[in-house]
Design a protein around this motif. Structure first.
Motif, short mmCIF file in Angstrom:
data_model
loop_
_atom_site.label_atom_id
_atom_site.label_comp_id
_atom_site.label_asym_id
_atom_site.label_seq_id
_atom_site.Cartn_x
_atom_site.Cartn_y
_atom_site.Cartn_z
N GLN A 1 0.84 -1.20 0.00
CA GLN A 1 0.00 0.00 0.00
C GLN A 1 0.87 1.25 0.00
N ASP B 1 -5.30 -0.11 11.54
CA ASP B 1 -5.79 -0.99 10.46
C ASP B 1 -5.79 -0.31 9.08
N SER B 2 -5.04 0.77 8.93
CA SER B 2 -4.90 1.36 7.59
C SER B 2 -4.11 0.40 6.71
N GLN C 1 -2.60 -3.70 6.96
CA GLN C 1 -2.80 -4.88 7.81
C GLN C 1 -1.48 -5.53 8.20
#
Lengths: 351, 312
Positions: free
Chosen positions: A212, A227-228, A230
């Motif tokens: 990400q 939790d932006s 994992q």
């Protein structure tokens, strides 16, 4: 008409000048008897190191120990460079690769083994062959994950290639976490990182869709806790610390496929204002009580052989005698970091 | 047209008043003294500029001529190796290109979005005009870092927009609006819009409603009035707003750093990486000097463009 633009341009120029004038000088206590100024990492490291080591040192010796915080080792080097003619710092705790730069520039002083007897207890991996400051903490790369959203925790770095897309945070090179991951990847596929890194880069390129962010902000620990992201790669000490702080929302894994150590050294500053207090502090920092206290406080692995950690602490830190350690030549790496960073950008991040 | 004539007269003079305004510099003997007084007034500003800008830039230029030695050590010398390294590497040309594209994108979007607002704020006769202008620039009261984190909360995978789209079933997986150039540009545009609004308001000095009314009364359509009268008269303000946002965008660091996800390679982030991670201060300084040259070039282009408009 053009006159009407002059104030605007002037205001713009002023804003630009202000925006670029972002330097800052760290003020430290001036020369004084019974005082030692220690430059080290800010925030959690500062709080915990002060509580575990500085306060006890002050109590034992009566010498006032001042912690001077910096965001990272590069900022510390900047401060040492800027005040090299008239240092205000006596001791610096910094990453070994940056310490090598500081040594090459003559900013750090050699230690006299007679004045710092605890140096001989430092394990071989932490010794400086030229007599400069040894390792004071060891840390290792680990995987963190959100325990609430991840049902099957990863057991090894290679498991990251199997997780859902867009779920991993990896600090890419030039951050040394990305560098350490590259070395571990090379080790996993049987390549010698000092001979040919391309196979590891190719393997890491396959990881790209899972990632990400290559630059976790504010850091990996916050992203995973909320939790932006994992999963993330991170340093073990902070992972364990933030695992406790988050009430277990952040989980830390000790990877099965290899341990890459990060080394913080403790060094005396050349021409420091308080050289005797500096050597006294360095010796104390390498004592079993200081090493154990800081390990218990923040899970940095001790660097000396004559310390025994409580079982509940020992199971959460990596031992420098662990056979799965993949040794990294950080001095060699200092010259290769730019090249590796470019390879990552061209073939991993951009690829 | 009489209104237009009045605007060309001496400010503050009554119509038909032919008396000359009092000279600013009375008498030849006093002229040189006054000039010295004016120069003396400049001295504090010049000293400030010297200490806060010129000397640091010279120091940075000197640093860019040093070399990056083994183990990252700084080697004091006189060399153009860092400039060669930058200019001979396609990656850094790509970085310069990315920086310019981001700057242009932000400036264009900020100008397009700010123009109607600025035009409204200049024209409105509302008693709340002052409040409305204050509201338009109020975001400047909040730190760019806080606003950037606000955009992360809006554009992130679990942010407001993705949550709504997922809940409505419009998308199955979150749209990647953060950790890339798109997110950085969107946030930068919003962060820099108050600057372009301010610049445009101050640059709309030539805009005179009487001219628009005159064009309308002579039969021009609203579109024609806008393209033939309003737009040309507001062009200097548009250029000023564009330039200001452009230079702020190409030197922006915080937002591309926080929202770029390590995928946005621009000069500011490269300078940071070289200075604080790779410890190659000469290369970081060379990149900063190149950024300064880019600034200079665009300010030069801007001045020429404004001059042409004034002459036209």
């Amino acid at each position: 008409m053009s006159r009407t633009h002059i104030p605007v341009l002037g205001a713009g120029a002023s804003i630009l000048m202000l925006a670029t004038a972002c330097g800052g000088g760290g003020g430290a206590a001036d020369e004084a008897n019974g005082e030692v100024n220690i430059l080290g990492y800010a925030a959690a490291f500062e709080d915990n190191y002060t509580a575990a080591v500085l306060d006890a040192f002050e109590e034992e010796t009566g010498i006032t120990a001042n912690f001077v915080p910096a965001q990272n080792s590069a900022e510390m080097l900047g401060q040492l460079r800027s005040e090299s003619g008239n240092p205000t710092i006596d001791v610096v705790i910094m990453d070994t690769s940056v310490a090598n730069t500081a040594i090459a520039e003559g900013l750090l002083a050699e230690l006299d083994p007679a004045e710092v007897p605890n140096v001989e207890n430092v394990v071989e991996m932490g010794q400086n062959p030229d007599g400069y400051g040894p390792a004071v903490t060891f840390d290792n790369l680990t995987i963190i994950y959100n325990t609430e959203s991840v049902t099957e925790p990863p057991a090894s770095f290679s498991d990251l290639w199997e997780v859902p897309d867009n779920s991993v945070a990896i600090p890419a090179p030039p951050d040394i976490q990305g560098i350490a991951l590259t070395v571990l990847t090379a080790d996993e596929i049987g390549a010698d990182y000092q001979q040919d890194i391309q196979p590891a880069i190719d393997r890491l390129a396959e990881l790209a869709p899972k990632v990400q962010t290559w630059d976790p902000q504010p850091d990996s620990y916050q992203l995973v806790t909320n939790d932006s992201a994992q999963y993330a790669i991170a340093w073990n000490a902070r992972s364990q610390f933030f695992s406790d702080e988050s009430g277990g929302t952040l989980g830390a894994v000790s990877p099965e496929d290899g341990i890459a150590f990060q080394v913080n050294t403790i060094n005396a500053i050349e021409n420091s204002p308080n050289p005797e207090a500096a050597t006294q502090f360095i010796d104390y920092a390498l004592s079993p009580e200081a090493q154990e206290a800081f390990a218990a406080q923040m899970f940095y692995a001790p660097t000396i052989s004559n310390v025994e950690l409580p079982a509940e602490v020992a199971e959460r830190v990596s031992s420098p005698e662990d056979p799965s350690i993949v040794e990294i030549d950080w001095a060699w790496m200092a010259d290769e970091r730019d090249g590796w960073t470019e390879l990552w950008r061209r073939h991993v991040i951009g690829g | 047209m009489s209104a237009a004539k009045t605007t060309q007269g001496t400010p503050g003079a009554a119509p038909g008043d032919t008396s000359r305004p009092a000279p600013l510099l009375p008498g030849r003997g006093n002229r040189s003294r006054t000039r010295w007084e004016l120069l003396a007034l400049l001295i504090p500003g010049l000293i400030g500029l010297l200490l806060a800008f010129i000397l640091p830039v010279l120091a940075m230029f000197r640093m860019s001529l040093n070399e990056h030695g083994t183990a990252g050590a700084l080697v004091e010398t006189i060399s153009i190796a860092s400039y060669q390294a930058v200019l001979s590497d396609p990656f850094y040309w790509q970085v310069i290109w990315n920086t310019l594209v981001m700057g242009f994108g932000c400036a264009l979007a900020a100008v397009v979005l700010s123009y109607p607002l600025a035009l409204f704020l200049v024209r409105t006769t509302s008693k709340w005009k002052g409040v409305l202008i204050a509201l338009a620039i109020a975001p400047l009261l909040t730190s760019a870092v806080a606003r950037t984190f606000g955009w992360i909360a809006i554009l992130g995978d679990q942010g407001m927009i993705n949550s709504v789209l997922l809940a409505l079933g419009v998308v199955e997986t979150p749209l990647r609006m953060n950790n890339n150039m798109f997110g950085s540009t969107v946030a930068l545009v919003e962060i820099l819009m108050p600057y372009s609004i301010l610049a445009m308001i101050s640059g709309f000095g030539r805009l005179n409603p009487a001219l628009e009314e005159a064009a309308g009364s002579l039969g021009a359509s609203k579109f024609k009035v806008f393209t033939k009268v309003t737009l040309p008269l507001t062009l200097p303000g548009i250029f000023t707003g564009f330039l200001l946002v452009f230079v702020l965008a190409i030197s922006a660091f915080v937002t591309p750093r926080l929202m770029g996800g390590g995928r946005v390679f621009i000069l500011a982030t490269e300078i940071y990486n070289e200075a604080t991670q790779t410890l190659n201060w000469p290369l970081a300084s060379a990149l900063a000097m190149i950024l300064l040259v880019v600034f200079g070039l665009f300010i030069l282009l801007y001045q020429r463009a404004v001059k042409r408009i004034d002459q036209g």
